[in-house]
Scaffold this active site. Structure first.
Site, mmCIF file in Angstrom:
data_model
loop_
_atom_site.group_PDB
_atom_site.id
_atom_site.type_symbol
_atom_site.label_atom_id
_atom_site.label_comp_id
_atom_site.label_asym_id
_atom_site.label_seq_id
_atom_site.Cartn_x
_atom_site.Cartn_y
_atom_site.Cartn_z
ATOM 1 N N LYS A 151 0.816 -1.210 0.000
ATOM 2 C CA LYS A 151 0.000 0.000 0.000
ATOM 3 C C LYS A 151 0.856 1.269 0.000
ATOM 4 O O LYS A 151 0.339 2.346 -0.283
ATOM 5 C CB LYS A 151 -0.961 -0.008 1.178
ATOM 6 C CG LYS A 151 -2.023 -1.074 1.023
ATOM 7 C CD LYS A 151 -3.142 -0.920 2.028
ATOM 8 C CE LYS A 151 -4.268 -1.891 1.757
ATOM 9 N NZ LYS A 151 -3.965 -3.258 2.231
HETATM 10 C C1 LIG Z 1 -4.721 -4.301 1.816
HETATM 11 C C2 LIG Z 1 -4.021 -5.594 1.779
HETATM 12 C C3 LIG Z 1 -4.475 -6.641 0.972
HETATM 13 C C4 LIG Z 1 -5.756 -6.557 0.179
HETATM 14 O O1 LIG Z 1 -5.650 -5.663 -0.909
HETATM 15 P P1 LIG Z 1 -6.979 -5.128 -1.626
HETATM 16 O O2 LIG Z 1 -6.517 -4.146 -2.626
HETATM 17 O O3 LIG Z 1 -7.819 -4.506 -0.555
HETATM 18 O O4 LIG Z 1 -7.654 -6.317 -2.225
HETATM 19 C C5 LIG Z 1 -3.721 -7.808 0.927
HETATM 20 N N1 LIG Z 1 -2.601 -7.956 1.656
HETATM 21 C C6 LIG Z 1 -2.140 -6.975 2.456
HETATM 22 C C7 LIG Z 1 -0.913 -7.211 3.256
HETATM 23 C C8 LIG Z 1 -2.830 -5.765 2.536
HETATM 24 O O5 LIG Z 1 -2.361 -4.801 3.326
#
Ligand SMILES: *Cc1c(COP(=O)(O)O)cnc(C)c1O
Length: 431
Positions: free
Chosen positions: A107
């Site tokens: 993210k």
């Molecule tokens: C947010 C997150 C996800 C899921 O991603 P999305 O875009 O919400 O499907 C998967 N793994 C981790 C470690 C995350 O932080």
């Protein structure tokens, strides 16, 4: 580029406005009016370009003239200023490690890009902007880091009390300054609901300039395409890869689907889910049936009603058979996650985090019934973020990266809040 709202196709805004608004009016999602095509030669020679060049090529059509070329170049370079290695795990499976950024999760890419775009767009703004964000784990830390000390921006993070890991909690509660953490005594869906309600509130809109930093924001969603190209750049096989994506809100996989639509060769996408498996069930039945969130070991994927589902529908023109052709769904239990972490660590000397483990096992299952294919999974977080879980499974301690060592000595600061739209409004009105 214009973006229309999934709720109202006649409503069109540019990239700047879509970024500032976050969510379209009436709880719609902004969606690009067309999907750019990248030249086949560019894709063929991908590994002769620097990652900054690739990222710029991918994002430029989406930003158009809303950000001048020099600025965009700088923003993109800062966004991808860490490694995205594709690491072989078995002969058929590799791990695309997306955890080398400042908060050790994928993210960081979206949050860094969005915070910098917003900073650019608000360069002449006198009114303070309040970024409101609900997190199931990793969003909060990445957004907090991306916006920390950005002038003119206040960040308010809502997270479900007791449902994020200790390190995740420290990442979003210790920065201080312009970052405030609200600890909601409920689920992630409660947090998300409260944020949605705040955006729809007229009184709040008059008092504050509110915007979101969730994956619904196009400036967070679109740059997630970058690392699909970086993964392919390092892919040495002739056949396109199968790509397994651990999914919660489906922003990440949806960005991959977009990259594919722009010309990135991909055999198949795998929607790898934990017990919150609304997508795999949809792929089996053709019915979308959201349900209450179930807590699991892969808590960043604990989402009962994924907000990007409508974007997937939009991308495929609401054609169920086309969606099914491109995406395979798998549901992986916590017990399977534990066994997978242990087995992959023992047998292949690779330590996946609980989210990566969901994607690993889903990919392995898919490859078992599709002989001759190979693929990679997105390793979305560093295992240290879930050290309680991981260390218990492998019976060893995981070495602390330096950034985490510093974090452990800091003091948590949060404000407790009961779930409910009125509580958040009260808090915001009193600020
Ligand atoms: C947010 C997150 C996800 C899921 O991603 P999305 O875009 O919400 O499907 C998967 N793994 C981790 C470690 C995350 O932080």
């Amino acid at each position: 580029m214009y973006y229309y709202s999934t709720n109202d196709h006649s409503l069109k805004v540019g990239f700047e406005e879509a970024t500032i608004q976050g969510q379209a009016p009436g709880k719609g999602l902004y969606f690009p009016c067309f999907i750019p095509s990248l030249p086949p030669d560019f894709i063929k020679d991908l590994n002769s370009y620097a990652k900054e060049e690739i990222a710029l090529r991918v994002i430029q059509p989406y930003v158009s003239n809303d950000i001048p070329a020099v600025e965009l170049e700088r923003i993109v370079a800062e966004t991808v200023a860490f490694d995205f290695p594709l690491v072989p795990v078995t002969g058929d499976i590799a791990s695309l490690e997306l955890f080398h950024g400042p908060t050790l999760a994928f993210k960081d890419v979206g949050a860094r890009f969005m915070s910098r775009c917003l900073r650019y767009f608000l360069r002449h703004e006198n009114k303070k902007v309040t970024v409101l964000v609900a997190t199931s784990g990793d969003t909060g830390g990445a957004v907090a880091d991306g916006f920390c000390d950005v002038e003119g921006v206040d960040v308010i993070i809502l997270y479900p009390s007791g449902k994020v890991s200790a390190i995740q909690e420290l990442q979003l509660t210790t920065l201080g300054n312009n970052i405030s953490a609200l600890e909601v005594e409920g689920s992630f869906d409660d947090c998300q609901q409260m944020v949605k309600a705040a955006f729809g509130d007229k009184e709040l809109a008059e008092k504050l300039f509110l915007t979101s930093a969730n994956s619904i924001n196009v400036a967070r969603w679109l740059p997630q395409q970058f690392y699909y190209f970086f993964g392919y750049m390092q892919w040495a096989e002739k056949q396109p890869p199968v790509i397994s994506v651990p999914s919660g809100n489906f922003g990440n996989i949806c960005a991959g689907l977009l990259a594919h639509r722009s010309g990135l060769p991909v055999q198949k996408f795998i929607a790898a889910c934990n017990a919150n498996d609304v997508m795999p069930r949809y792929l089996n039945t053709g019915h979308y049936a959201p349900k209450e969130t179930v807590p699991t070991l892969s808590n960043a994927m604990d989402v009962g009603d994924p907000s990007n589902f409508n974007r997937i529908l939009e991308l495929f023109n609401h054609q169920f058979h086309s969606i099914k052709e491109m995406i395979s769904g798998f549901t992986i239990s916590d017990a399977e996650v534990k066994r997978t972490i242990e087995r992959v660590y023992q047998k292949h000397k690779y330590l996946p985090d609980p989210h990566g483990a969901v994607a690993y096992l889903a990919l392995e299952r898919y490859l078992q019934s599709n002989a001759g294919q190979k693929g990679f999974f997105l390793e979305t977080a560093h295992p240290i973020k879930f050290n309680d879980t991981v260390e218990e499974i492998i019976g060893e301690t995981v070495a602390l990266p330096f950034s985490i060592q510093q974090l452990l000595s800091k003091e948590k600061k949060s404000i407790k809040l009961k779930p409910g739209d009125a509580r958040l409004k009260e808090y915001l009105m009193e600020r």
